[in-house]
Design a protein around this motif. Sequence first.
Motif, PDB file in Angstrom:
ATOM      1  N   ALA A 118       0.844  -1.201   0.000  1.00 60.11           N
ATOM      2  CA  ALA A 118       0.000   0.000   0.000  1.00 60.11           C
ATOM      3  C   ALA A 118       0.882   1.254   0.000  1.00 60.11           C
ATOM      4  O   ALA A 118       0.613   2.227  -0.711  1.00 60.11           O
ATOM      5  CB  ALA A 118      -0.925  -0.008   1.208  1.00 60.11           C
ATOM      6  N   TYR A 119       1.971   1.211   0.795  1.00 56.95           N
ATOM      7  CA  TYR A 119       2.858   2.374   0.920  1.00 56.95           C
ATOM      8  C   TYR A 119       3.512   2.712  -0.420  1.00 56.95           C
ATOM      9  O   TYR A 119       3.633   3.881  -0.790  1.00 56.95           O
ATOM     10  CB  TYR A 119       3.931   2.113   1.975  1.00 56.95           C
ATOM     11  N   ASN A 120       3.914   1.640  -1.140  1.00 56.56           N
ATOM     12  CA  ASN A 120       4.545   1.887  -2.437  1.00 56.56           C
ATOM     13  C   ASN A 120       3.574   2.532  -3.412  1.00 56.56           C
ATOM     14  O   ASN A 120       3.961   3.341  -4.247  1.00 56.56           O
ATOM     15  CB  ASN A 120       5.092   0.585  -3.028  1.00 56.56           C
ATOM     16  N   LEU A 121       2.283   2.177  -3.281  1.00 50.57           N
ATOM     17  CA  LEU A 121       1.275   2.777  -4.164  1.00 50.57           C
ATOM     18  C   LEU A 121       0.965   4.210  -3.739  1.00 50.57           C
ATOM     19  O   LEU A 121       0.849   5.103  -4.570  1.00 50.57           O
ATOM     20  CB  LEU A 121      -0.021   1.954  -4.136  1.00 50.57           C
ATOM     21  N   SER A 122       0.835   4.412  -2.415  1.00 44.70           N
ATOM     22  CA  SER A 122       0.445   5.736  -1.929  1.00 44.70           C
ATOM     23  C   SER A 122       0.888   5.943  -0.476  1.00 44.70           C
ATOM     24  O   SER A 122       0.165   5.564   0.454  1.00 44.70           O
ATOM     25  CB  SER A 122      -1.078   5.885  -2.035  1.00 44.70           C
ATOM     26  N   PRO A 123       2.052   6.579  -0.256  1.00 40.43           N
ATOM     27  CA  PRO A 123       2.506   6.829   1.117  1.00 40.43           C
ATOM     28  C   PRO A 123       1.472   7.615   1.927  1.00 40.43           C
ATOM     29  O   PRO A 123       1.294   7.372   3.115  1.00 40.43           O
ATOM     30  CB  PRO A 123       3.796   7.642   0.923  1.00 40.43           C
ATOM     31  N   ILE A 124       0.775   8.522   1.267  1.00 38.73           N
ATOM     32  CA  ILE A 124      -0.179   9.367   2.000  1.00 38.73           C
ATOM     33  C   ILE A 124      -1.341   8.531   2.552  1.00 38.73           C
ATOM     34  O   ILE A 124      -1.856   8.804   3.636  1.00 38.73           O
ATOM     35  CB  ILE A 124      -0.689  10.542   1.106  1.00 38.73           C
ATOM     36  N   ALA A 125      -1.732   7.472   1.817  1.00 37.70           N
ATOM     37  CA  ALA A 125      -2.827   6.612   2.288  1.00 37.70           C
ATOM     38  C   ALA A 125      -2.417   5.893   3.581  1.00 37.70           C
ATOM     39  O   ALA A 125      -3.267   5.427   4.333  1.00 37.70           O
ATOM     40  CB  ALA A 125      -3.208   5.606   1.220  1.00 37.70           C
ATOM     41  N   CYS A 126      -1.106   5.800   3.832  1.00 38.32           N
ATOM     42  CA  CYS A 126      -0.601   5.142   5.049  1.00 38.32           C
ATOM     43  C   CYS A 126      -0.191   6.193   6.087  1.00 38.32           C
ATOM     44  O   CYS A 126       0.561   5.887   7.028  1.00 38.32           O
ATOM     45  CB  CYS A 126       0.606   4.271   4.712  1.00 38.32           C
ATOM     46  N   GLY A 127      -0.639   7.424   5.894  1.00 35.73           N
ATOM     47  CA  GLY A 127      -0.290   8.508   6.824  1.00 35.73           C
ATOM     48  C   GLY A 127       1.209   8.790   6.820  1.00 35.73           C
ATOM     49  O   GLY A 127       1.730   9.412   7.746  1.00 35.73           O
TER      50      GLY A 127
END
Length: 212
Positions: free
Chosen positions: A165-174
Amino acid sequence: MIQETLTPTAARRYYDLIGARYDWFAFYEARAKQLALELLDLAPGQSVLNVGMGTGKESLAIQEAIRPGGAAFGVDLSPAMLLAARQRNLPALCQADGRWLPFAGESFDRLLSTYVLDLIPAWDLISMLSGYRRLLKPGGRLVLLSLTEGVDQASRGFVRLWKLAYNLSPIACGGCRPLQLTGLVEEAGLSLLQREVIVQWGVPSEVIVAVR
Ligand SMILES: C[S@@+](CC[C@H](N)C(=O)[O-])C[C@H]1O[C@@H](n2cnc3c(N)ncnc32)[C@H](O)[C@@H]1O
């Protein structure tokens, strides 16, 4: 270790949006935070800094534990978090980046930072930890809490998915990614006392205790 994270501007915007709602996510952090507070080894009269204190829940517990005569300080990058913390009647708060803390050296007996280094780019971690060391009095104690690598099947599975998930979107992981801080703490000149990993709801958190 994932090297790159959010820029300070993106982190501030994200935590400004979340504000006091951050406490809704406490279900996977509660046990690790409880242990971090215990290991901080608080006593009346101490001076304590909480870096990236968020809504101030832990700062409130610190303030209670160091009465009478103690002083609890908190800093955060996000004005919305400062507002949430002020609503808990915490007096000594200021907006600051944990990488450039506006305090004199050897000011604090204790320094706590929970789920903040997870957001700091790899290339800033040692200088940030050295900054923490500078602020501690000789013999002063540092307690860090962060997301870490898994230690059992459930937590390894969780971390694998989290990194995807982080690789796709760091912001989605806060902006938070798993860390293992023991080596970095020692490189920053602190003496490591203890490392514990707490898994709650499959989420692994690392509690580090070090002294100056
Ligand atoms: C994941 S939250 C954790 C909040 C709180 N420590 C807790 O455990 O409940 C990260 C916090 O760090 C703050 N933060 C992020 N980057 C920071 C920085 N460079 N300096 C200071 N605070 C920062 C955010 O605004 C946010 O309040």
